[in-house]
Design a protein around this motif. Structure first.
Motif, PDB file in Angstrom:
ATOM      1  N   UNK A   1      -7.706 -14.230  -1.913  1.00  0.00           N
ATOM      2  CA  UNK A   1      -7.286 -12.917  -2.397  1.00  0.00           C
ATOM      3  C   UNK A   1      -6.768 -12.107  -1.221  1.00  0.00           C
ATOM      4  N   UNK A   2      -5.721 -11.347  -1.503  1.00  0.00           N
ATOM      5  CA  UNK A   2      -5.211 -10.473  -0.459  1.00  0.00           C
ATOM      6  C   UNK A   2      -4.344  -9.386  -1.072  1.00  0.00           C
ATOM      7  N   UNK A   3      -3.993  -8.455  -0.226  1.00  0.00           N
ATOM      8  CA  UNK A   3      -3.031  -7.401  -0.559  1.00  0.00           C
ATOM      9  C   UNK A   3      -1.966  -7.443   0.527  1.00  0.00           C
ATOM     10  N   UNK A 103       7.062   2.453   1.856  1.00  0.00           N
ATOM     11  CA  UNK A 103       6.377   1.167   1.798  1.00  0.00           C
ATOM     12  C   UNK A 103       5.895   0.903   0.385  1.00  0.00           C
ATOM     13  N   UNK A 104       5.336  -0.274   0.195  1.00  0.00           N
ATOM     14  CA  UNK A 104       4.681  -0.592  -1.073  1.00  0.00           C
ATOM     15  C   UNK A 104       3.532  -1.541  -0.805  1.00  0.00           C
ATOM     16  N   UNK A 105       2.593  -1.542  -1.734  1.00  0.00           N
ATOM     17  CA  UNK A 105       1.480  -2.490  -1.696  1.00  0.00           C
ATOM     18  C   UNK A 105       1.589  -3.388  -2.917  1.00  0.00           C
ATOM     19  N   UNK A 106       1.378  -4.673  -2.698  1.00  0.00           N
ATOM     20  CA  UNK A 106       1.324  -5.647  -3.783  1.00  0.00           C
ATOM     21  C   UNK A 106      -0.095  -6.206  -3.823  1.00  0.00           C
ATOM     22  N   UNK A 107      -0.700  -6.135  -4.993  1.00  0.00           N
ATOM     23  CA  UNK A 107      -2.055  -6.640  -5.150  1.00  0.00           C
ATOM     24  C   UNK A 107      -3.073  -5.531  -4.976  1.00  0.00           C
ATOM     25  N   UNK A 114       1.178 -13.682  -4.630  1.00  0.00           N
ATOM     26  CA  UNK A 114       1.862 -12.700  -3.779  1.00  0.00           C
ATOM     27  C   UNK A 114       2.816 -13.394  -2.817  1.00  0.00           C
ATOM     28  N   UNK A 115       2.381 -14.532  -2.258  1.00  0.00           N
ATOM     29  CA  UNK A 115       3.225 -15.259  -1.302  1.00  0.00           C
ATOM     30  C   UNK A 115       4.542 -15.719  -1.916  1.00  0.00           C
ATOM     31  N   UNK A 116       4.549 -15.959  -3.218  1.00  0.00           N
ATOM     32  CA  UNK A 116       5.797 -16.348  -3.885  1.00  0.00           C
ATOM     33  C   UNK A 116       6.850 -15.250  -3.766  1.00  0.00           C
TER      34      UNK A 116
END
Length: 124
Positions: A1-3, A103-107, A114-116
């Motif tokens: 899991x990550x952001x 900026x933006x945050x994903x997750x 997310x890596x995709x």
């Protein structure tokens, strides 16, 4: 899991400004849930978010080189069903009073999802 935090590098923000904007992005998913419900519990989060919250809070900061690239990443992440929070600075301390997407945050979510979207980006 990550952001993943995607930060616009073309704006030449001061380091402290970058850190503040990234913190806004990272915290946005918590703030949105709290604003929607008034109070929150772990049951209000997805399995991925609960795992991330109970773990190491892994975050990766990546470089974006334009507003267009930021919006492209945003749209791809939305299309992939990921949680995305786009941050627009009010422009009071930088950007000459002009609201500016920074900026933006994903997750947080599963790293592979997310890596995709962000795996090709350069680390900040």
């Amino acid at each position: 899991m990550k952001q993943v935090i995607c930060m616009r590098h073309d704006l030449k923000m001061r380091r402290g400004k970058q850190i503040a904007q990234g913190a806004h992005a990272s915290m946005a998913f918590l703030c949105d849930k709290l604003a929607d419900k008034g109070t929150i519990s772990l049951d209000d989060f997805s399995e991925a978010e609960r795992t991330w919250l109970s773990g190491a809070f892994a975050k990766v900061c990546c470089r974006i080189d334009s507003d267009e690239e930021l919006l492209d990443i945003h749209d791809k992440a939305i299309e992939a069903g990921l949680t995305v929070h786009l941050i627009t600075d009010a422009g009071r301390t930088e950007f000459h009073g002009t609201p500016t997407r920074t900026c933006l945050a994903i997750g947080p979510d599963h790293a592979a999802k997310i890596d995709a979207i962000t795996g090709h980006l350069q680390l900040l």
